[in-house]
Design a protein around this motif. Structure first.
Motif, PDB file in Angstrom:
ATOM      1  N   GLU A   1     -27.851  15.771 -44.083  1.00  0.00           N
ATOM      2  CA  GLU A   1     -27.761  15.509 -42.521  1.00  0.00           C
ATOM      3  C   GLU A   1     -28.811  16.232 -41.937  1.00  0.00           C
ATOM      4  O   GLU A   1     -29.560  15.331 -41.441  1.00  0.00           O
ATOM      5  CB  GLU A   1     -26.070  15.251 -42.332  1.00  0.00           C
ATOM      6  N   VAL A   2     -28.928  17.941 -41.866  1.00  0.00           N
ATOM      7  CA  VAL A   2     -29.509  18.334 -40.456  1.00  0.00           C
ATOM      8  C   VAL A   2     -30.993  17.953 -41.163  1.00  0.00           C
ATOM      9  O   VAL A   2     -31.963  17.772 -40.334  1.00  0.00           O
ATOM     10  CB  VAL A   2     -29.383  19.970 -40.575  1.00  0.00           C
ATOM     11  N   VAL A   3     -31.395  18.387 -42.235  1.00  0.00           N
ATOM     12  CA  VAL A   3     -32.903  18.014 -43.001  1.00  0.00           C
ATOM     13  C   VAL A   3     -33.260  16.489 -42.244  1.00  0.00           C
ATOM     14  O   VAL A   3     -34.260  16.735 -42.334  1.00  0.00           O
ATOM     15  CB  VAL A   3     -33.013  17.901 -44.255  1.00  0.00           C
ATOM     16  N   LYS A   4     -32.332  15.554 -42.523  1.00  0.00           N
ATOM     17  CA  LYS A   4     -32.974  14.201 -41.979  1.00  0.00           C
ATOM     18  C   LYS A   4     -33.123  13.933 -40.607  1.00  0.00           C
ATOM     19  O   LYS A   4     -33.571  13.475 -40.191  1.00  0.00           O
ATOM     20  CB  LYS A   4     -31.322  13.349 -42.531  1.00  0.00           C
ATOM     21  N   LEU A   5     -32.097  14.793 -39.960  1.00  0.00           N
ATOM     22  CA  LEU A   5     -32.063  14.843 -38.616  1.00  0.00           C
ATOM     23  C   LEU A   5     -33.428  15.311 -37.494  1.00  0.00           C
ATOM     24  O   LEU A   5     -33.721  14.315 -37.458  1.00  0.00           O
ATOM     25  CB  LEU A   5     -30.804  15.511 -37.558  1.00  0.00           C
ATOM     26  N   LEU A   6     -33.782  16.450 -38.543  1.00  0.00           N
ATOM     27  CA  LEU A   6     -35.100  16.859 -38.710  1.00  0.00           C
ATOM     28  C   LEU A   6     -36.337  16.356 -38.830  1.00  0.00           C
ATOM     29  O   LEU A   6     -37.298  16.272 -38.017  1.00  0.00           O
ATOM     30  CB  LEU A   6     -35.327  18.678 -38.930  1.00  0.00           C
ATOM     31  N   ALA A   7     -36.028  15.411 -39.466  1.00  0.00           N
ATOM     32  CA  ALA A   7     -37.205  15.003 -39.901  1.00  0.00           C
ATOM     33  C   ALA A   7     -37.244  13.164 -39.485  1.00  0.00           C
ATOM     34  O   ALA A   7     -38.528  13.108 -38.549  1.00  0.00           O
ATOM     35  CB  ALA A   7     -37.174  14.310 -41.652  1.00  0.00           C
ATOM     36  N   ASP A   8     -36.374  13.214 -38.855  1.00  0.00           N
ATOM     37  CA  ASP A   8     -36.289  11.456 -37.612  1.00  0.00           C
ATOM     38  C   ASP A   8     -36.683  12.154 -36.736  1.00  0.00           C
ATOM     39  O   ASP A   8     -37.176  11.736 -36.101  1.00  0.00           O
ATOM     40  CB  ASP A   8     -35.263  11.389 -37.572  1.00  0.00           C
ATOM     41  N   ALA A   9     -36.355  13.753 -36.253  1.00  0.00           N
ATOM     42  CA  ALA A   9     -37.232  13.967 -35.207  1.00  0.00           C
ATOM     43  C   ALA A   9     -38.887  13.903 -35.153  1.00  0.00           C
ATOM     44  O   ALA A   9     -39.543  15.303 -34.065  1.00  0.00           O
ATOM     45  CB  ALA A   9     -36.348  14.981 -34.280  1.00  0.00           C
ATOM     46  N   GLY A  10     -38.901  14.390 -35.915  1.00  0.00           N
ATOM     47  CA  GLY A  10     -40.836  14.103 -36.372  1.00  0.00           C
ATOM     48  C   GLY A  10     -41.267  16.260 -36.842  1.00  0.00           C
ATOM     49  O   GLY A  10     -42.176  16.303 -37.065  1.00  0.00           O
ATOM     50  N   LEU A  11     -40.416  16.887 -37.912  1.00  0.00           N
ATOM     51  CA  LEU A  11     -40.282  18.072 -38.074  1.00  0.00           C
ATOM     52  C   LEU A  11     -41.541  17.221 -38.953  1.00  0.00           C
ATOM     53  O   LEU A  11     -40.829  17.753 -40.480  1.00  0.00           O
ATOM     54  CB  LEU A  11     -39.331  18.821 -38.424  1.00  0.00           C
ATOM     55  N   GLN A  12     -42.495  18.145 -39.034  1.00  0.00           N
ATOM     56  CA  GLN A  12     -43.250  18.087 -40.826  1.00  0.00           C
ATOM     57  C   GLN A  12     -42.328  19.268 -41.587  1.00  0.00           C
ATOM     58  O   GLN A  12     -42.254  20.351 -41.458  1.00  0.00           O
ATOM     59  CB  GLN A  12     -45.048  18.625 -41.240  1.00  0.00           C
ATOM     60  N   MET A  13     -42.062  18.905 -42.742  1.00  0.00           N
ATOM     61  CA  MET A  13     -41.419  19.631 -43.669  1.00  0.00           C
ATOM     62  C   MET A  13     -42.489  19.932 -45.173  1.00  0.00           C
ATOM     63  O   MET A  13     -41.945  19.516 -45.990  1.00  0.00           O
ATOM     64  CB  MET A  13     -39.755  19.671 -43.614  1.00  0.00           C
TER      65      MET A  13
END
Length: 177
Positions: free
Chosen positions: A22-34
């Motif tokens: 869920e944290v990975v999804k939230l960070l991706a939704d916030a625009g974090l490049q991973m």
């Protein structure tokens, strides 16, 4: 945008994978490049070594079988927790992993030292004292700097049943931005 993530103490182990996803999804939704890390290995070597009963293991009073922290053969035979048959080498290997360890509670979670039927009872084998000494030696700190029992109830609460002062402090922290 800012994101806040609060840690949990229990059921941390069971819930951790779902929380991480869920944290990975939230960070991706916030625009974090991973970008994918191709050198990441998700399979870690176990810390606990399977044992054939007590064969090759040595137990005794503090100081009798203690090592200097260099001789791996001696550390591999020196039992730190007799209930769980945890050796000094297993504790040292746990300490040298990527996550820093500064408490006997952290070692319990990784090696089971102190989780046997005696629960690290000082009048039994006193494994918590032994683990504390190893943590201090390996981290190059005094034993007074190592976290020992009684541990706080959680990382947020200092005790299991909170009093009015701690409740007010917790409410104040919950309302802070």
């Amino acid at each position: 945008p800012n994101r806040t993530l609060a840690g949990i103490d229990s059921p941390g182990l069971a819930g951790s994978p779902a929380i991480a996803l869920e944290v990975v999804k939230l960070l991706a939704d916030a625009g974090l490049q991973m970008p994918k890390n191709n050198s990441f290995n998700p399979n870690r070597a176990p810390i606990i070594t399977p044992k054939a009963g007590m064969k090759g293991l040595k137990m005794g009073p503090v100081g009798k079988n203690d090592s200097d922290g260099i001789d791996e053969e001696k550390m591999a035979s020196n039992v730190i927790c007799k209930c769980e048959k945890v050796t000094e080498l297993e504790v040292v290997r746990a300490l040298h992993r990527s996550l820093p360890i500064d408490s006997t509670q952290a070692i319990r979670k990784r090696t089971r030292a102190g989780m046997g039927h005696c629960q690290a009872e000082p009048d039994n084998y006193n494994c918590e004292c032994r683990v504390t000494a190893i943590i201090a030696r390996e981290n190059n700190v005094s034993v007074d700097e190592v976290g020992i029992r009684p541990w706080p109830a959680t990382s947020t609460l200092s005790q299991r049943w909170i009093d009015d002062n701690e409740k007010a402090d917790l409410e104040k922290r919950m309302m802070a931005d």
